[in-house]
Design a protein around this motif. Structure first.
Motif, PDB file in Angstrom:
ATOM      1  N   VAL A 143       0.964  -1.002   0.085  1.00 57.81           N
ATOM      2  CA  VAL A 143       0.049  -0.002   0.070  1.00 57.81           C
ATOM      3  C   VAL A 143       0.779   1.277   0.173  1.00 57.81           C
ATOM      4  CG1 VAL A 143      -1.868   1.401   0.987  1.00 57.81           C
ATOM      5  CG2 VAL A 143      -2.023  -1.424   1.142  1.00 57.81           C
ATOM      6  N   GLU A 144       1.695   1.246   0.650  1.00 58.09           N
ATOM      7  CA  GLU A 144       2.676   2.319   1.101  1.00 58.09           C
ATOM      8  C   GLU A 144       4.286   2.229   0.641  1.00 58.09           C
ATOM      9  OE1 GLU A 144       4.225   5.586   4.529  1.00 58.09           O
ATOM     10  OE2 GLU A 144       2.776   4.139   4.739  1.00 58.09           O
ATOM     11  N   LYS A 145       4.499   2.460  -0.694  1.00 58.03           N
ATOM     12  CA  LYS A 145       5.866   2.169  -1.105  1.00 58.03           C
ATOM     13  C   LYS A 145       6.785   2.982  -0.319  1.00 58.03           C
ATOM     14  CE  LYS A 145       4.866  -0.788  -4.474  1.00 58.03           C
ATOM     15  NZ  LYS A 145       5.176  -2.364  -4.415  1.00 58.03           N
ATOM     16  N   LYS A 146       7.960   1.913   0.164  1.00 56.81           N
ATOM     17  CA  LYS A 146       9.103   2.685   0.780  1.00 56.81           C
ATOM     18  C   LYS A 146      10.133   1.950   0.330  1.00 56.81           C
ATOM     19  CE  LYS A 146       8.338   4.331   4.736  1.00 56.81           C
ATOM     20  NZ  LYS A 146       7.967   4.641   6.136  1.00 56.81           N
ATOM     21  N   ARG A 147      11.461   2.873   0.132  1.00 53.49           N
ATOM     22  CA  ARG A 147      12.695   2.448  -0.229  1.00 53.49           C
ATOM     23  C   ARG A 147      13.652   1.798   0.966  1.00 53.49           C
ATOM     24  NH1 ARG A 147      16.485   6.474  -3.247  1.00 53.49           N
ATOM     25  NH2 ARG A 147      18.520   5.111  -3.471  1.00 53.49           N
ATOM     26  N   ILE A 148      14.362   0.721   0.551  1.00 54.34           N
ATOM     27  CA  ILE A 148      15.353   0.318   1.407  1.00 54.34           C
ATOM     28  C   ILE A 148      16.636   0.121   0.791  1.00 54.34           C
ATOM     29  CG2 ILE A 148      15.945  -1.594   3.135  1.00 54.34           C
ATOM     30  CD1 ILE A 148      13.075  -1.926   3.768  1.00 54.34           C
ATOM     31  N   SER A 149      17.740   0.483   1.398  1.00 44.43           N
ATOM     32  CA  SER A 149      18.864   0.234   0.451  1.00 44.43           C
ATOM     33  C   SER A 149      19.956  -0.339   1.566  1.00 44.43           C
ATOM     34  CB  SER A 149      19.612   1.733   0.303  1.00 44.43           C
ATOM     35  OG  SER A 149      18.862   2.532  -0.954  1.00 44.43           O
ATOM     36  N   LEU A 150      20.517  -1.298   0.885  1.00 41.74           N
ATOM     37  CA  LEU A 150      21.660  -2.064   1.479  1.00 41.74           C
ATOM     38  C   LEU A 150      23.025  -1.747   1.097  1.00 41.74           C
ATOM     39  CD1 LEU A 150      22.362  -4.896   3.121  1.00 41.74           C
ATOM     40  CD2 LEU A 150      22.205  -5.855   0.769  1.00 41.74           C
ATOM     41  N   LEU A 151      23.841  -1.406   2.036  1.00 35.78           N
ATOM     42  CA  LEU A 151      25.141  -0.916   1.807  1.00 35.78           C
ATOM     43  C   LEU A 151      26.082  -1.976   2.523  1.00 35.78           C
ATOM     44  CD1 LEU A 151      23.333   1.482   1.910  1.00 35.78           C
ATOM     45  CD2 LEU A 151      25.506   3.112   2.753  1.00 35.78           C
ATOM     46  N   TYR A 152      26.895  -2.367   1.473  1.00 40.51           N
ATOM     47  CA  TYR A 152      28.222  -3.052   2.124  1.00 40.51           C
ATOM     48  C   TYR A 152      29.305  -2.905   1.458  1.00 40.51           C
ATOM     49  CZ  TYR A 152      27.094  -5.964  -2.191  1.00 40.51           C
ATOM     50  OH  TYR A 152      27.158  -6.393  -3.506  1.00 40.51           O
ATOM     51  N   CYS A 153      30.567  -3.300   1.853  1.00 40.61           N
ATOM     52  CA  CYS A 153      32.031  -3.069   1.163  1.00 40.61           C
ATOM     53  C   CYS A 153      32.288  -4.460   0.549  1.00 40.61           C
ATOM     54  CB  CYS A 153      32.860  -3.068   2.358  1.00 40.61           C
ATOM     55  SG  CYS A 153      32.966  -1.046   2.585  1.00 40.61           S
ATOM     56  N   ASP A 154      32.380  -4.577  -0.814  1.00 36.55           N
ATOM     57  CA  ASP A 154      32.855  -5.568  -1.706  1.00 36.55           C
ATOM     58  C   ASP A 154      34.342  -5.858  -1.202  1.00 36.55           C
ATOM     59  OD1 ASP A 154      32.867  -7.572  -3.318  1.00 36.55           O
ATOM     60  OD2 ASP A 154      33.087  -6.337  -5.108  1.00 36.55           O
ATOM     61  N   GLY A 155      34.582  -7.141  -0.961  1.00 36.02           N
ATOM     62  CA  GLY A 155      35.763  -7.389  -0.228  1.00 36.02           C
ATOM     63  C   GLY A 155      35.964  -7.740   1.313  1.00 36.02           C
ATOM     64  N   SER A 156      35.219  -6.895   1.661  1.00 36.43           N
ATOM     65  CA  SER A 156      35.150  -6.962   3.332  1.00 36.43           C
ATOM     66  C   SER A 156      33.923  -7.731   3.903  1.00 36.43           C
ATOM     67  CB  SER A 156      35.189  -5.693   4.115  1.00 36.43           C
ATOM     68  OG  SER A 156      36.291  -4.892   3.407  1.00 36.43           O
ATOM     69  N   ALA A 157      32.874  -7.554   3.197  1.00 36.27           N
ATOM     70  CA  ALA A 157      31.357  -8.234   3.743  1.00 36.27           C
ATOM     71  C   ALA A 157      31.402  -9.812   3.475  1.00 36.27           C
ATOM     72  CB  ALA A 157      30.347  -7.325   3.065  1.00 36.27           C
ATOM     73  N   ASP A 158      30.916 -10.577   4.242  1.00 38.61           N
ATOM     74  CA  ASP A 158      30.719 -12.020   3.983  1.00 38.61           C
ATOM     75  C   ASP A 158      29.575 -11.963   3.069  1.00 38.61           C
ATOM     76  OD1 ASP A 158      30.257 -14.572   4.079  1.00 38.61           O
ATOM     77  OD2 ASP A 158      29.696 -14.775   5.829  1.00 38.61           O
ATOM     78  N   MET A 159      29.791 -12.456   1.851  1.00 39.39           N
ATOM     79  CA  MET A 159      28.707 -12.463   0.906  1.00 39.39           C
ATOM     80  C   MET A 159      27.727 -13.418   1.263  1.00 39.39           C
ATOM     81  SD  MET A 159      29.676 -10.373  -1.195  1.00 39.39           S
ATOM     82  CE  MET A 159      28.656 -10.422  -2.207  1.00 39.39           C
ATOM     83  N   ASP A 160      27.789 -14.407   1.944  1.00 41.83           N
ATOM     84  CA  ASP A 160      26.722 -15.176   2.324  1.00 41.83           C
ATOM     85  C   ASP A 160      25.776 -14.377   3.270  1.00 41.83           C
ATOM     86  OD1 ASP A 160      27.794 -17.351   1.428  1.00 41.83           O
ATOM     87  OD2 ASP A 160      28.646 -18.205   3.005  1.00 41.83           O
ATOM     88  N   LEU A 161      26.250 -13.574   4.223  1.00 40.64           N
ATOM     89  CA  LEU A 161      25.477 -12.628   4.814  1.00 40.64           C
ATOM     90  C   LEU A 161      24.714 -11.723   4.044  1.00 40.64           C
ATOM     91  CD1 LEU A 161      24.462 -11.282   7.524  1.00 40.64           C
ATOM     92  CD2 LEU A 161      26.564  -9.832   7.451  1.00 40.64           C
TER      93      LEU A 161
END
Length: 444
Positions: A159-177
């Motif tokens: 009903v109410e569209k809302k934007r969510i952004s995911l931020l991570y550092c490539d090479g540092s973050a666990d890609m499984d997470l």
């Protein structure tokens, strides 16, 4: 497609705020590149077109025309990437395979220099998040100027569209997470997200968890440091703070701002926070255990002093401690809800006048007021308001066990709390894991 354009596109393909916009300057095809969280693209294009109309004459060569916007440079991917990360606008001329680094109209990061309202910073950056998601991402990009930063956005809500952004550092973050978070968000795009409970439900977390799976912060420097050590951050539109995953036990005691002090001072501050948590959990329960169940543990002099302080008090120790703790909770809640101009008055009335009156009326002992004050101060040393709420909740569990089993019940309560914390995990990352916390030293 030209090699430079393809390399840049591949470099930023995981950043949803990166734009690659075709345009024409006097019938000359160009491509504009940059981040829409740092650049106001509409205003920048209008300014460039107005500048061209005022400055261009028919007898200019292509090189002179390109020089209007800045220094003409040859293909250099590293130079382009570095300039984009700094918030510059890249104008690529397709016919010449050359580019110009131009100064755009920046995105107005209003309130960028306002101090945070809920988290105090003694010696460190005073910027804080606001309600606009693009500006929040821009603030993080300013704080973490790295081409490894990735941004992936989702539109949630039926009903109410809302934007969510995911931020991570490539090479540092666990890609499984990262993949688990992306998969969970994509599975629940139809759910409304207006608060933290909605977001927890969207992420598949239990609504009855006493410990939040998110580490909530309004400080961009905390988000930047968390991304450096391999965590991910969620930024929700219209919410002026970021949610860091996974939340770990060590986050209760460590702040990135601590590293602005000498090492001995930093270690002392973190030790004080650990002691504060232990005092919050132990002091009220220890009073109940020693007064009501195990008075023989006390030395005779101390036992007589405690007995004298409780002379004429009509209630047992459990009722006494619960009475003052409930009054404290009401005072804290009233202080938070009331306007700032009235809050200190309520604190003074509840803490000083009411405290003195309740002791004079022989409803509680003098010793209980000392324990109450020490517990309140110790609880305030924990990092994060939500963490302090959880500690306050665990305190009551230990108090009830101490009232039944004495010192043994208090120890059993501590073991129970530790067991509960050890059972928690966020997408497979244990709550008590300290590997990420150790990486802070390497990145500090």
């Amino acid at each position: 497609m030209d090699r430079l354009i393809q390399e840049i596109k591949n470099k930023f393909e995981n950043n949803d705020d990166f734009f690659l916009q075709p345009d024409y300057f006097m019938d000359i095809p160009v491509i504009l590149m940059g981040f829409n969280t740092l650049i106001d693209l509409t205003e920048s294009r209008e300014a460039l077109h107005i500048y061209i109309e005022r400055s261009t004459s028919t007898n200019k060569t292509m090189f002179e025309f390109m020089s209007l916007f800045g220094e003409v440079l040859e293909n250099d991917t590293n130079e382009v990437v570095s300039s984009i990360m700094e918030g510059k606008l890249i104008i690529y001329f397709e016919s010449t395979n050359k580019y110009v680094i131009s100064k755009p109209v920046p995105k107005l990061l209003n309130r960028f220099f306002e101090p945070p309202a809920n988290e105090s910073v003694v010696q460190g950056p005073l910027s804080s998040f606001i309600e606009d998601i693009d500006q929040n991402i821009g603030i993080v990009r300013k704080q973490l100027n790295s081409d490894h930063l990735r941004v992936k956005s989702f539109s949630v809500g039926r009903v109410e569209k809302k934007r969510i952004s995911l931020l991570y550092c490539d090479g540092s973050a666990d890609m499984d997470l990262v993949n688990n978070v992306i998969r969970q968000l994509e599975m629940n795009l139809d759910k409304e997200v207006n608060n933290l409970q909605n977001l927890s439900s969207t992420m598949g977390f239990s609504a009855w968890a006493s410990i939040s799976k998110f580490n909530t912060t309004e400080l961009p420097q905390e988000v930047a440091q968390s991304l450096r050590v391999g965590k991910v951050a969620l930024i929700v539109d219209r919410l002026p703070f970021a949610f860091i995953l996974p939340s770990l036990l060590w986050d209760m005691f460590a702040l990135e701002n601590d590293r602005n002090y000498p090492m001995p001072v930093m270690l002392l501050l973190r030790l004080l926070r650990i002691v504060g948590v232990l005092l919050t959990l132990i002091f009220p329960a220890l009073y109940v255990a020693l007064v009501a169940v195990n008075p023989e543990v006390l030395r005779i002099e101390l036992a007589l002093a405690v007995s004298q302080s409780r002379d004429s008090v009509p209630y047992p120790a459990l009722v006494e401690i619960l009475l003052v703790l409930v009054i404290l909770e009401l005072t804290l809640e009233a202080t938070v809800r009331l306007p700032k101009s009235i809050g200190p008055t309520v604190t003074m009335v509840g803490g000083i006048i009411l405290g003195q009156a309740i002791v004079s009326a022989k409803l509680v002992s003098n010793l209980i007021i000392i324990i109450l004050a020490a517990t309140t101060i110790a609880n305030s040393t924990v990092v994060g308001f939500q963490n302090s709420l959880s500690i306050r909740l665990f305190k009551y569990v230990i108090v009830f066990l101490a009232a039944i089993y004495g010192v043994l019940g208090m120890l059993a309560g501590l073991v129970l709390v530790c067991t509960y914390l050890a059972s928690l995990n966020t997408f497979g990352v244990p709550y008590v894991q300290i590997n990420l916390a150790k990486d802070r030293t390497k990145n500090g």
